[in-house]
Design a protein around this motif. Structure first.
Motif, PDB file in Angstrom:
ATOM      1  N   ALA A  13       0.828  -1.205   0.000  1.00 11.92           N
ATOM      2  CA  ALA A  13       0.000   0.000   0.000  1.00 11.92           C
ATOM      3  C   ALA A  13       0.862   1.255   0.000  1.00 11.92           C
ATOM      4  O   ALA A  13       0.598   2.210  -0.743  1.00 11.92           O
ATOM      5  CB  ALA A  13      -0.948  -0.005   1.195  1.00 11.92           C
ATOM      6  N   GLU A  14       1.902   1.250   0.819  1.00 13.78           N
ATOM      7  CA  GLU A  14       2.793   2.405   0.897  1.00 13.78           C
ATOM      8  C   GLU A  14       3.517   2.616  -0.437  1.00 13.78           C
ATOM      9  O   GLU A  14       3.646   3.739  -0.917  1.00 13.78           O
ATOM     10  CB  GLU A  14       3.801   2.195   2.027  1.00 13.78           C
ATOM     11  CG  GLU A  14       4.641   3.402   2.329  1.00 13.78           C
ATOM     12  CD  GLU A  14       5.579   3.186   3.505  1.00 13.78           C
ATOM     13  OE1 GLU A  14       6.353   4.119   3.789  1.00 13.78           O
ATOM     14  OE2 GLU A  14       5.566   2.097   4.121  1.00 13.78           O
ATOM     15  N   TRP A  15       3.976   1.527  -1.052  1.00 10.31           N
ATOM     16  CA  TRP A  15       4.674   1.604  -2.336  1.00 10.31           C
ATOM     17  C   TRP A  15       3.747   2.187  -3.407  1.00 10.31           C
ATOM     18  O   TRP A  15       4.127   3.083  -4.151  1.00 10.31           O
ATOM     19  CB  TRP A  15       5.180   0.215  -2.739  1.00 10.31           C
ATOM     20  CG  TRP A  15       5.878   0.187  -4.047  1.00 10.31           C
ATOM     21  CD1 TRP A  15       5.347  -0.202  -5.250  1.00 10.31           C
ATOM     22  CD2 TRP A  15       7.220   0.585  -4.325  1.00 10.31           C
ATOM     23  NE1 TRP A  15       6.279  -0.082  -6.247  1.00 10.31           N
ATOM     24  CE2 TRP A  15       7.444   0.397  -5.707  1.00 10.31           C
ATOM     25  CE3 TRP A  15       8.264   1.077  -3.541  1.00 10.31           C
ATOM     26  CZ2 TRP A  15       8.659   0.685  -6.320  1.00 10.31           C
ATOM     27  CZ3 TRP A  15       9.477   1.365  -4.153  1.00 10.31           C
ATOM     28  CH2 TRP A  15       9.675   1.174  -5.517  1.00 10.31           C
ATOM     29  N   GLU A  17       1.175   4.021  -3.076  1.00  6.30           N
ATOM     30  CA  GLU A  17       0.778   5.404  -2.801  1.00  6.30           C
ATOM     31  C   GLU A  17       1.783   6.409  -3.351  1.00  6.30           C
ATOM     32  O   GLU A  17       1.444   7.564  -3.589  1.00  6.30           O
ATOM     33  CB  GLU A  17       0.611   5.638  -1.302  1.00  6.30           C
ATOM     34  CG  GLU A  17      -0.647   5.046  -0.736  1.00  6.30           C
ATOM     35  CD  GLU A  17      -0.758   5.250   0.765  1.00  6.30           C
ATOM     36  OE1 GLU A  17       0.074   5.993   1.360  1.00  6.30           O
ATOM     37  OE2 GLU A  17      -1.670   4.664   1.358  1.00  6.30           O
ATOM     38  N   LEU A  18       3.013   5.969  -3.558  1.00  9.01           N
ATOM     39  CA  LEU A  18       4.050   6.875  -4.059  1.00  9.01           C
ATOM     40  C   LEU A  18       3.801   7.222  -5.518  1.00  9.01           C
ATOM     41  O   LEU A  18       3.264   6.417  -6.285  1.00  9.01           O
ATOM     42  CB  LEU A  18       5.434   6.225  -3.942  1.00  9.01           C
ATOM     43  CG  LEU A  18       5.946   5.900  -2.561  1.00  9.01           C
ATOM     44  CD1 LEU A  18       7.234   5.098  -2.652  1.00  9.01           C
ATOM     45  CD2 LEU A  18       6.160   7.176  -1.759  1.00  9.01           C
ATOM     46  N   ASP A  19       4.239   8.390  -5.899  1.00 11.49           N
ATOM     47  CA  ASP A  19       4.269   8.786  -7.304  1.00 11.49           C
ATOM     48  C   ASP A  19       5.301   7.915  -8.027  1.00 11.49           C
ATOM     49  O   ASP A  19       6.308   7.527  -7.429  1.00 11.49           O
ATOM     50  CB  ASP A  19       4.666  10.269  -7.364  1.00 11.49           C
ATOM     51  CG  ASP A  19       4.874  10.768  -8.760  1.00 11.49           C
ATOM     52  OD1 ASP A  19       6.046  10.788  -9.210  1.00 11.49           O
ATOM     53  OD2 ASP A  19       3.882  11.121  -9.409  1.00 11.49           O
ATOM     54  N   ARG A  23       9.103   6.398  -6.809  1.00  9.37           N
ATOM     55  CA  ARG A  23       9.509   4.994  -6.786  1.00  9.37           C
ATOM     56  C   ARG A  23      10.814   4.806  -7.541  1.00  9.37           C
ATOM     57  O   ARG A  23      11.745   4.165  -7.050  1.00  9.37           O
ATOM     58  CB  ARG A  23       8.421   4.106  -7.399  1.00  9.37           C
ATOM     59  CG  ARG A  23       7.128   4.098  -6.658  1.00  9.37           C
ATOM     60  CD  ARG A  23       6.101   3.269  -7.403  1.00  9.37           C
ATOM     61  NE  ARG A  23       4.766   3.693  -7.032  1.00  9.37           N
ATOM     62  CZ  ARG A  23       3.697   3.541  -7.776  1.00  9.37           C
ATOM     63  NH1 ARG A  23       3.764   2.953  -8.956  1.00  9.37           N
ATOM     64  NH2 ARG A  23       2.522   3.948  -7.355  1.00  9.37           N
ATOM     65  N   ASN A  53       5.857  -2.694  -8.699  1.00 11.02           N
ATOM     66  CA  ASN A  53       4.440  -2.338  -8.828  1.00 11.02           C
ATOM     67  C   ASN A  53       3.598  -3.593  -9.038  1.00 11.02           C
ATOM     68  O   ASN A  53       2.546  -3.763  -8.424  1.00 11.02           O
ATOM     69  CB  ASN A  53       4.212  -1.393 -10.012  1.00 11.02           C
ATOM     70  CG  ASN A  53       4.852  -0.046  -9.843  1.00 11.02           C
ATOM     71  OD1 ASN A  53       5.298   0.331  -8.763  1.00 11.02           O
ATOM     72  ND2 ASN A  53       4.928   0.702 -10.930  1.00 11.02           N
TER      73      ASN A  53
END
Length: 125
Positions: A13-15, A17-19, A23, A53
């Motif tokens: 989820a945290e990954w 959420e990043l633009d 990443r 992703n």
């Protein structure tokens, strides 16, 4: 998320959420800090981010399962990401060179992933 280490799965989820550029930047920073010299950091980091992703999507793609299988066959997580990325980059190259028929263009990628194993990948490099 302030750092990335391919040996440890980021929180999905945290990954996600990043633009995307964040990443890619985290992956590039990891390789730079680890002293890994790459011919094209941007391409390498982008491929890492794409595979991460796909892993973070869970069962939406077969990538997470393939990464687990490759690690069970002896690859570390970083090597598993590279093995999957090698299949992905070939798939991307192939679809840019050949007209695609009807259907999901990812099916060729997924089929190639099913054929991938640690021994085969280690022999290729």
């Amino acid at each position: 998320m302030d750092h990335y280490n391919p040996l440890h799965a980021p929180d999905p989820a945290e990954w996600l959420e990043l633009d995307e550029q964040e990443r890619i930047g985290l992956v590039a920073d990891y390789h730079d800090e680890a002293g890994i010299d790459l011919p094209n950091v941007k391409v390498h980091a982008t491929m890492h981010a794409i595979v991460e992703n796909q892993i973070a999507l869970g069962d939406e793609t077969p990538v997470r399962l393939k990464a687990r299988q490759l690690m069970a066959q002896g690859l570390d997580r970083h090597e598993a990401i590279h093995a999957i990325a090698s299949v992905l980059i070939k798939h991307i190259y192939d679809i840019t060179k050949k007209p695609q028929g009807v259907g999901d263009p990812n099916q060729g990628y997924y089929a190639a992933l099913r054929r991938l194993n640690a021994r085969k990948w280690l022999r290729s490099g």
